[in-house]
Design a protein around this motif. Structure first.
Motif, PDB file in Angstrom:
ATOM      1  N   UNK A  19       0.833  -1.203   0.000  1.00  0.00           N
ATOM      2  CA  UNK A  19       0.000   0.000   0.000  1.00  0.00           C
ATOM      3  C   UNK A  19       0.868   1.255   0.000  1.00  0.00           C
ATOM      4  N   UNK A  20       1.918   1.259   0.818  1.00  0.00           N
ATOM      5  CA  UNK A  20       2.824   2.403   0.862  1.00  0.00           C
ATOM      6  C   UNK A  20       3.489   2.621  -0.495  1.00  0.00           C
ATOM      7  N   UNK A  21       3.911   1.534  -1.134  1.00  0.00           N
ATOM      8  CA  UNK A  21       4.527   1.632  -2.458  1.00  0.00           C
ATOM      9  C   UNK A  21       3.545   2.196  -3.477  1.00  0.00           C
ATOM     10  N   UNK A  22       2.294   1.786  -3.385  1.00  0.00           N
ATOM     11  CA  UNK A  22       1.263   2.290  -4.297  1.00  0.00           C
ATOM     12  C   UNK A  22       1.076   3.796  -4.129  1.00  0.00           C
ATOM     13  N   UNK A  23       1.060   4.256  -2.873  1.00  0.00           N
ATOM     14  CA  UNK A  23       0.880   5.684  -2.596  1.00  0.00           C
ATOM     15  C   UNK A  23       2.073   6.482  -3.112  1.00  0.00           C
ATOM     16  N   UNK A  24       3.289   6.000  -2.842  1.00  0.00           N
ATOM     17  CA  UNK A  24       4.482   6.702  -3.304  1.00  0.00           C
ATOM     18  C   UNK A  24       4.551   6.750  -4.829  1.00  0.00           C
ATOM     19  N   UNK A  25       4.132   5.678  -5.464  1.00  0.00           N
ATOM     20  CA  UNK A  25       4.118   5.651  -6.924  1.00  0.00           C
ATOM     21  C   UNK A  25       3.148   6.694  -7.470  1.00  0.00           C
ATOM     22  N   UNK A  26       1.974   6.775  -6.854  1.00  0.00           N
ATOM     23  CA  UNK A  26       0.970   7.737  -7.306  1.00  0.00           C
ATOM     24  C   UNK A  26       1.439   9.177  -7.132  1.00  0.00           C
ATOM     25  N   UNK A  27       2.238   9.432  -6.085  1.00  0.00           N
ATOM     26  CA  UNK A  27       2.682  10.794  -5.800  1.00  0.00           C
ATOM     27  C   UNK A  27       3.908  11.181  -6.616  1.00  0.00           C
ATOM     28  N   UNK A  28       4.884  10.279  -6.693  1.00  0.00           N
ATOM     29  CA  UNK A  28       6.191  10.676  -7.195  1.00  0.00           C
ATOM     30  C   UNK A  28       6.561  10.167  -8.579  1.00  0.00           C
ATOM     31  N   UNK A  35       3.215  -0.991 -11.949  1.00  0.00           N
ATOM     32  CA  UNK A  35       3.361  -1.085 -10.491  1.00  0.00           C
ATOM     33  C   UNK A  35       4.352  -2.169 -10.078  1.00  0.00           C
ATOM     34  N   UNK A  36       4.259  -3.353 -10.686  1.00  0.00           N
ATOM     35  CA  UNK A  36       5.151  -4.437 -10.295  1.00  0.00           C
ATOM     36  C   UNK A  36       6.606  -4.098 -10.586  1.00  0.00           C
ATOM     37  N   UNK A  37       6.856  -3.371 -11.679  1.00  0.00           N
ATOM     38  CA  UNK A  37       8.221  -2.936 -11.968  1.00  0.00           C
ATOM     39  C   UNK A  37       8.666  -1.871 -10.968  1.00  0.00           C
ATOM     40  N   UNK A  38       7.749  -1.004 -10.569  1.00  0.00           N
ATOM     41  CA  UNK A  38       8.060   0.041  -9.595  1.00  0.00           C
ATOM     42  C   UNK A  38       8.554  -0.552  -8.281  1.00  0.00           C
ATOM     43  N   UNK A  39       7.991  -1.687  -7.884  1.00  0.00           N
ATOM     44  CA  UNK A  39       8.412  -2.318  -6.635  1.00  0.00           C
ATOM     45  C   UNK A  39       9.489  -3.376  -6.866  1.00  0.00           C
ATOM     46  N   UNK A  40       9.958  -3.504  -8.098  1.00  0.00           N
ATOM     47  CA  UNK A  40      11.085  -4.383  -8.380  1.00  0.00           C
ATOM     48  C   UNK A  40      10.746  -5.817  -8.692  1.00  0.00           C
TER      49      UNK A  40
END
Length: 206
Positions: A19-28, A35-40
């Motif tokens: 959830x935290x990763x999703x929020x940071x992705x949406x903001x920054x 999404x899956x690439x964003x979290x590695x």
């Protein structure tokens, strides 16, 4: 019962990190990276040489000072489910499953997603990957300190000096050899956590 509690704890921590990763992705996030690439969590070649080298270094850096602290009674984790399961049942199948859940999901997966995935990708939106790696490694080191406040400055200092180079090496692997995938670092982190946790249990008499 220990397995159920560990499963709940592991999945809850994983959900919070996702959830935290999703929020940071949406903001920054400045691009349309999935999404899956964003979290590695993406495919990459398994780098066996890097895994063996970093894992061996990780074990030396982590186990020697940790063993000294546990041996001297300056640190313990008697409240951990892994220790409680071991004291109740010994190193049986249930205890091993608790250790695996803790090592593979609760610690290594969630921490790799958060630090070498989400935060590394967040910081490199604003600076170079190398500087982003230093920042995530510093935050990773900082995260481990509050749990040791009751044990004094020496264990906290050792933990900080121990975790920063480990986190930096894992970030280096993600950036330079894994194309921003955490698959290799997840393997390293999980393997070392399993081995180190079993090693720590040796300091508890069944």
């Amino acid at each position: 019962m220990y397995i159920v509690n560990q499963m709940i704890s592991s999945l809850l921590q994983l959900a919070i990190v996702l959830l935290l990763a999703f929020v940071l992705k949406a903001i920054f996030q400045k691009n349309k990276q999935p999404y899956l690439e964003w979290i590695g969590l993406k495919k990459t070649a398994i780098d066996y040489k890097a895994i063996l080298l970093i894992s061996a270094s990780y074990l030396v850096i982590a186990l020697l000072p940790a063993g000294w602290l546990y041996q001297g009674g300056q640190m313990n984790n008697a409240d951990a489910l892994t220790v409680k399961a071991y004291l109740a049942n010994g190193l049986d199948v249930q205890t091993l499953l608790v250790i695996l859940l803790w090592a593979v999901i609760q610690t290594s997966l969630t921490e790799e997603i958060l630090f070498r995935g989400c935060l590394l990708n967040t910081f490199r939106q604003f600076t170079s990957p190398q500087k982003a790696n230093v920042i995530q490694a510093f935050l990773f080191s900082l995260m481990h300190l509050p749990a040791l406040t009751n044990y004094g400055l020496l264990p906290m200092a050792i933990m900080g000096l121990m975790t920063f180079p480990i986190a930096y090496a894992l970030g280096w692997l993600v950036i330079n050899r894994s194309h921003f995938s955490i698959m290799n670092t997840w393997i390293i982190h999980a393997s070392v956590n399993v081995i180190s946790q079993i090693g720590i249990l040796l300091f508890y008499i069944k």
